[in-house]
Design an enzyme around this catalytic site. Structure first.
Site, PDB file in Angstrom:
ATOM      1  N   ASP A  13       0.814  -1.222   0.000  1.00 61.74           N
ATOM      2  CA  ASP A  13       0.000   0.000   0.000  1.00 61.74           C
ATOM      3  C   ASP A  13       0.845   1.268   0.000  1.00 61.74           C
ATOM      4  OD1 ASP A  13      -2.287  -1.673   0.227  1.00 61.74           O
ATOM      5  OD2 ASP A  13      -1.882  -1.850   2.361  1.00 61.74           O
ATOM      6  N   LYS A  16       2.210   2.091  -5.065  1.00 62.45           N
ATOM      7  CA  LYS A  16       2.908   1.537  -6.230  1.00 62.45           C
ATOM      8  C   LYS A  16       2.103   1.723  -7.499  1.00 62.45           C
ATOM      9  CE  LYS A  16       3.051  -2.553  -4.452  1.00 62.45           C
ATOM     10  NZ  LYS A  16       2.664  -2.345  -3.061  1.00 62.45           N
ATOM     11  N   GLY A  40      -3.967  -4.466  -4.385  1.00 63.19           N
ATOM     12  CA  GLY A  40      -4.964  -3.458  -4.741  1.00 63.19           C
ATOM     13  C   GLY A  40      -4.258  -2.247  -5.291  1.00 63.19           C
ATOM     14  N   HIS A  41      -4.507  -1.948  -6.538  1.00 66.70           N
ATOM     15  CA  HIS A  41      -3.887  -0.769  -7.137  1.00 66.70           C
ATOM     16  C   HIS A  41      -4.973   0.262  -7.394  1.00 66.70           C
ATOM     17  CE1 HIS A  41      -0.232  -2.826  -7.543  1.00 66.70           C
ATOM     18  NE2 HIS A  41      -0.572  -3.578  -8.557  1.00 66.70           N
ATOM     19  N   GLN A 223       2.079  -6.217  -3.050  1.00 67.28           N
ATOM     20  CA  GLN A 223       2.412  -6.239  -1.613  1.00 67.28           C
ATOM     21  C   GLN A 223       3.717  -5.439  -1.375  1.00 67.28           C
ATOM     22  OE1 GLN A 223       1.517  -9.717  -2.910  1.00 67.28           O
ATOM     23  NE2 GLN A 223      -0.472  -8.801  -2.728  1.00 67.28           N
ATOM     24  N   THR A 238       2.817 -12.409   3.141  1.00 61.42           N
ATOM     25  CA  THR A 238       2.075 -13.081   2.083  1.00 61.42           C
ATOM     26  C   THR A 238       2.869 -14.329   1.677  1.00 61.42           C
ATOM     27  OG1 THR A 238       0.824 -12.705   0.048  1.00 61.42           O
ATOM     28  CG2 THR A 238       3.062 -11.747   0.128  1.00 61.42           C
TER      29      THR A 238
HETATM   30  P1  IMP Z   1      -2.560 -12.804   1.855  1.00 61.99           P
HETATM   31  O1  IMP Z   1      -1.620 -12.246   0.854  1.00 61.99           O
HETATM   32  O2  IMP Z   1      -4.017 -12.570   1.506  1.00 61.99           O
HETATM   33  O3  IMP Z   1      -2.279 -14.232   2.197  1.00 61.99           O
HETATM   34  O4  IMP Z   1      -2.346 -11.992   3.225  1.00 61.99           O
HETATM   35  C1  IMP Z   1      -1.146 -12.102   3.958  1.00 61.99           C
HETATM   36  C2  IMP Z   1      -0.743 -10.777   4.569  1.00 61.99           C
HETATM   37  O5  IMP Z   1      -0.395  -9.873   3.529  1.00 61.99           O
HETATM   38  C3  IMP Z   1      -1.842 -10.068   5.365  1.00 61.99           C
HETATM   39  O6  IMP Z   1      -1.260  -9.343   6.423  1.00 61.99           O
HETATM   40  C4  IMP Z   1      -2.432  -9.109   4.352  1.00 61.99           C
HETATM   41  O7  IMP Z   1      -3.060  -8.012   4.985  1.00 61.99           O
HETATM   42  C5  IMP Z   1      -1.180  -8.688   3.618  1.00 61.99           C
HETATM   43  N1  IMP Z   1      -1.435  -8.222   2.250  1.00 61.99           N
HETATM   44  C6  IMP Z   1      -1.753  -8.972   1.178  1.00 61.99           C
HETATM   45  N2  IMP Z   1      -1.890  -8.192   0.094  1.00 61.99           N
HETATM   46  C7  IMP Z   1      -1.630  -6.942   0.496  1.00 61.99           C
HETATM   47  C8  IMP Z   1      -1.559  -5.686  -0.202  1.00 61.99           C
HETATM   48  O8  IMP Z   1      -1.745  -5.566  -1.412  1.00 61.99           O
HETATM   49  N3  IMP Z   1      -1.267  -4.602   0.568  1.00 61.99           N
HETATM   50  C9  IMP Z   1      -1.001  -4.706   1.882  1.00 61.99           C
HETATM   51  N4  IMP Z   1      -1.030  -5.837   2.554  1.00 61.99           N
HETATM   52  C10 IMP Z   1      -1.344  -6.954   1.872  1.00 61.99           C
END
Ligand code: IMP
Length: 424
Positions: A13, A16, A40-41, A223, A238
């Protein structure tokens, strides 16, 4: 910039999407190399807001080929829905290319993601519940079903049968859930195949040919560094490698191909989900950052935890990614604070740490050592040249680059494309 990686230098976040979008203008290919629709972009173009979670943001430029590399996990319904949403707004998604080797997110991955988190209770990771972790688990246990399997119904059903035999045992016996139906999943997924097929290709070859021909390729990390499964704050991470090395394995190119590695860092820092966060603010300053910075997730709408910029973590990101430069975003959010702080070290368990701690126990006990800087308390959202920033804002940027050890070449002062200051 023939081969440039743009990746998150913090916990995701960082903005990017906007930086990638800016660089996409002069790119031929924009390639995602890891993650799935957990990203999320948000990109604002001429006042219009585009939120993408899987398709690379380069899709907004008609001259760009957006590529989803083998290191990604693909939820086919999300892919098609995003393509439809773009088409509905007049953006042609026909150029999207998807690796035949990318793994599919299956319904049991989403279900397992949710129940596993529930099972973990207080130890939960706070995942996006999109099935990302379980899809990567299957990839590495060699149970995965790949995009290419969609085009051979016999093989697809065979693989699904093997996977479901195990998943249904886990769902029913471990998590007390109802089993999933093979025919239902097969019908749904094979139904997507005809629409996905025209987009599927050997993306490693595609990227290699582009680089060979001198085209400009942008690798877009999702991420962030501190969410990397190897280099992040494990287990609160992640399941893939957002760090620069992931661009090589997640696309199928050699490390020597990468010319420029840009780390995107917010002028402060945020994190969603659980896990250690040394500079987190639990006071009204943190709340002000959330509100002014609009710190709510694009994908899940969750409130992000916020805190002061952490130069220890930033230096770590420079090191593990080999960053050549930084893009500093959301500097305008700091305009609302009279005094600013940057963490330059941590005190933990009786020791001072200037390097990011490897041990979780140390990280959990970190108390940041702050350096204070004067704020500028002036609206900078209309500034269009770096030299026109208030002196205190320039001092802040320059202090960040001193602490990080690499130049800050891009500064963002607002969400729009034009609210960007480039420094040579
Ligand atoms: P997952 O990627 O859904 O398995 O989540 C694992 C961890 O990564 C969690 O803490 C999520 O909140 C974090 N996470 C996954 N995608 C994003 C992102 O795009 N931005 C920020 N945090 C993320």
């Amino acid at each position: 910039m023939p081969a440039t990686v743009i990746l998150g230098a913090q916990w995701g976040d960082e903005g990017k999407g906007k930086i990638t979008d800016l660089f996409s203008e002069s790119a031929d290919l924009v390639v995602r190399y890891q993650g799935g629709n957990n990203a999320g972009h948000t990109i604002v173009v001429e006042g219009e807001r585009y939120a993408l979670s899987l398709i690379p943001s380069g899709v907004l430029y008609p001259s760009v080929t957006p590529v989803i590399g083998n290191g990604c996990v693909v939820d086919p319904k999300v892919l098609l829905d995003e393509m439809d949403a773009l088409a509905a707004r007049g953006i042609d998604p026909g150029r999207v290319r998807v690796s035949a080797n990318a793994h599919l997110i299956m319904p049991y991955h989403r279900k397992l993601d949710a129940v596993m988190e529930r099972y973990l209770g207080g130890q939960r990771i706070g995942t996006t519940k999109r099935g990302i972790g379980p899809a990567y688990m299957d990839k590495f246990s060699r149970f995965g079903i790949r995009v290419q399997d969609l085009f051979d119904p016999k093989i697809f059903r065979q693989k699904l049968e093997v996977a479901l035999r195990e998943k249904n045992q886990i769902l029913t016996r471990v998590y007390n859930q109802l089993p999933l139906d093979l025919d239902e999943i097969a019908d749904e997924y094979l139904g997507y195949a005809p629409r996905i097929l025209p987009h599927v290709t050997d993306t490693s070859l595609l990227v290699w040919e582009a680089l060979r021909d001198g085209e400009t390729v942008l690798f877009e990390g999702a991420q962030g560094t501190l969410l990397d499964v190897d280099h992040g704050t494990y287990p609160f991470v992640t399941s893939s490698n957002p760090t620069a090395g992931g661009a090589c394995t997640g696309v199928g190119i050699g490390p020597g191909a990468l010319d420029r590695i840009i780390g995107v860092a917010k002028a402060y820092i945020s994190r969603v989900g659980t896990g250690p966060f040394p500079t987190e603010l639990h006071d009204e300053i943190g709340e002000k950052m959330v509100q002014i910075g609009g710190e709510f997730g694009t994908v899940t709408g969750r409130r992000r935890r916020c805190g002061w910029l952490d130069a220890v973590a930033l230096r770590y990101a420079v090191r593990v990614n080999g960053l050549t430069e930084l893009a500093l975003t959301k500097l305008d959010v700091l305009s609302h604070f009279e005094t600013l702080k940057i963490a330059v070290a941590y005190d933990s368990l009786g020791e001072r740490h200037t390097e990011f701690p490897r041990q979780q126990r140390v990280l959990y006990n970190c108390v940041p050592v702050y350096e204070e800087l004067d704020g500028w308390v002036a609206d900078i959202t209309g500034v269009r040249r770096y030299e026109d920033l208030p002196a205190a804002a320039r001092r802040y940027v320059e202090r960040v680059e001193e602490l990080a050890g690499v130049p800050v070449t891009t500064v963002s002062v607002g969400p729009g494309r034009d609210a960007t200051l480039f420094r040579s």
